[in-house]
Design a protein around this motif. Structure first.
Motif, short mmCIF file in Angstrom:
data_model
loop_
_atom_site.label_atom_id
_atom_site.label_comp_id
_atom_site.label_asym_id
_atom_site.label_seq_id
_atom_site.Cartn_x
_atom_site.Cartn_y
_atom_site.Cartn_z
N GLU A 95 81.44 58.71 35.51
CA GLU A 95 82.67 58.95 36.26
C GLU A 95 82.94 57.83 37.26
O GLU A 95 84.07 57.33 37.35
CB GLU A 95 82.63 60.31 36.96
N VAL A 96 81.93 57.42 38.00
CA VAL A 96 82.12 56.34 38.96
C VAL A 96 82.47 55.05 38.22
O VAL A 96 83.35 54.29 38.65
CB VAL A 96 80.87 56.14 39.84
N GLY A 97 81.79 54.80 37.11
CA GLY A 97 82.11 53.62 36.31
C GLY A 97 83.55 53.64 35.83
O GLY A 97 84.27 52.64 35.90
N PHE A 98 83.97 54.79 35.32
CA PHE A 98 85.34 54.96 34.86
C PHE A 98 86.32 54.66 35.99
O PHE A 98 87.30 53.93 35.81
CB PHE A 98 85.55 56.39 34.34
N LEU A 99 86.08 55.22 37.17
CA LEU A 99 86.99 55.04 38.29
C LEU A 99 87.05 53.58 38.74
O LEU A 99 88.13 53.06 39.04
CB LEU A 99 86.60 55.95 39.45
N ALA A 100 85.89 52.91 38.76
CA ALA A 100 85.86 51.50 39.16
C ALA A 100 86.63 50.64 38.17
O ALA A 100 87.44 49.78 38.55
CB ALA A 100 84.42 51.03 39.30
N VAL A 101 86.41 50.86 36.88
CA VAL A 101 87.10 50.09 35.85
C VAL A 101 88.59 50.41 35.86
O VAL A 101 89.43 49.51 35.75
CB VAL A 101 86.48 50.33 34.46
#
Length: 137
Positions: A95-101
């Motif tokens: 989820e954090v990766g998704f939000l950062a990207v």
């Protein structure tokens, strides 16, 4: 690309920073960006002030047109990321990766207002996450 971090929460974000660095190390860029970790209350206030939406969201990006060295700022609510990871049935890292990207692609000018734009942005987003081994579910 250099990612600068600012933590406005009481959480230890060392592992989150390592995760985001590992995602963006595969992307060759000359500009930098800032990632600011905030609480739900803080992102709600940002959302209300700048987007006239009175609720806590997950990520908000602000491009930086003043500094040629910077894409801009990405604000991520870690609280919202935890809530959504549980709701969607995948890891907090995903989820954090998704939000950062997602925030990064908005800074680069991608959007999802039309089906065509959404397909282009989400395909690229998924490719970046797959390279970082952050799969759904």
């Amino acid at each position: 690309m250099v990612v600068e971090y600012h933590n406005q929460t009481t959480e230890n974000v060392d592992q989150v920073e390592i995760l985001i660095d590992s995602i963006f190390e595969t992307i060759e860029e000359t500009k930098n960006m800032q990632v600011i970790f905030v609480t739900n209350d803080e992102i709600k206030e940002i959302n209300k002030t700048y987007r006239d939406k009175d609720y806590a969201t997950d990520v908000i990006s602000f491009p930086n047109d003043e500094d040629p060295e910077s894409f801009g700022d990405i604000f991520i609510s870690l609280e919202k990321a935890r809530e959504q990871a549980a709701s969607y049935g995948h890891s907090f890292d995903r989820e954090v990766g998704f939000l950062a990207v997602h925030g990064y692609l908005h800074l680069k000018g991608y959007d999802h207002h039309t089906p065509e734009e959404e397909k282009e942005m989400f395909t690229l987003q998924e490719e970046i996450l797959q390279r970082a081994n952050l799969k759904r579910g």
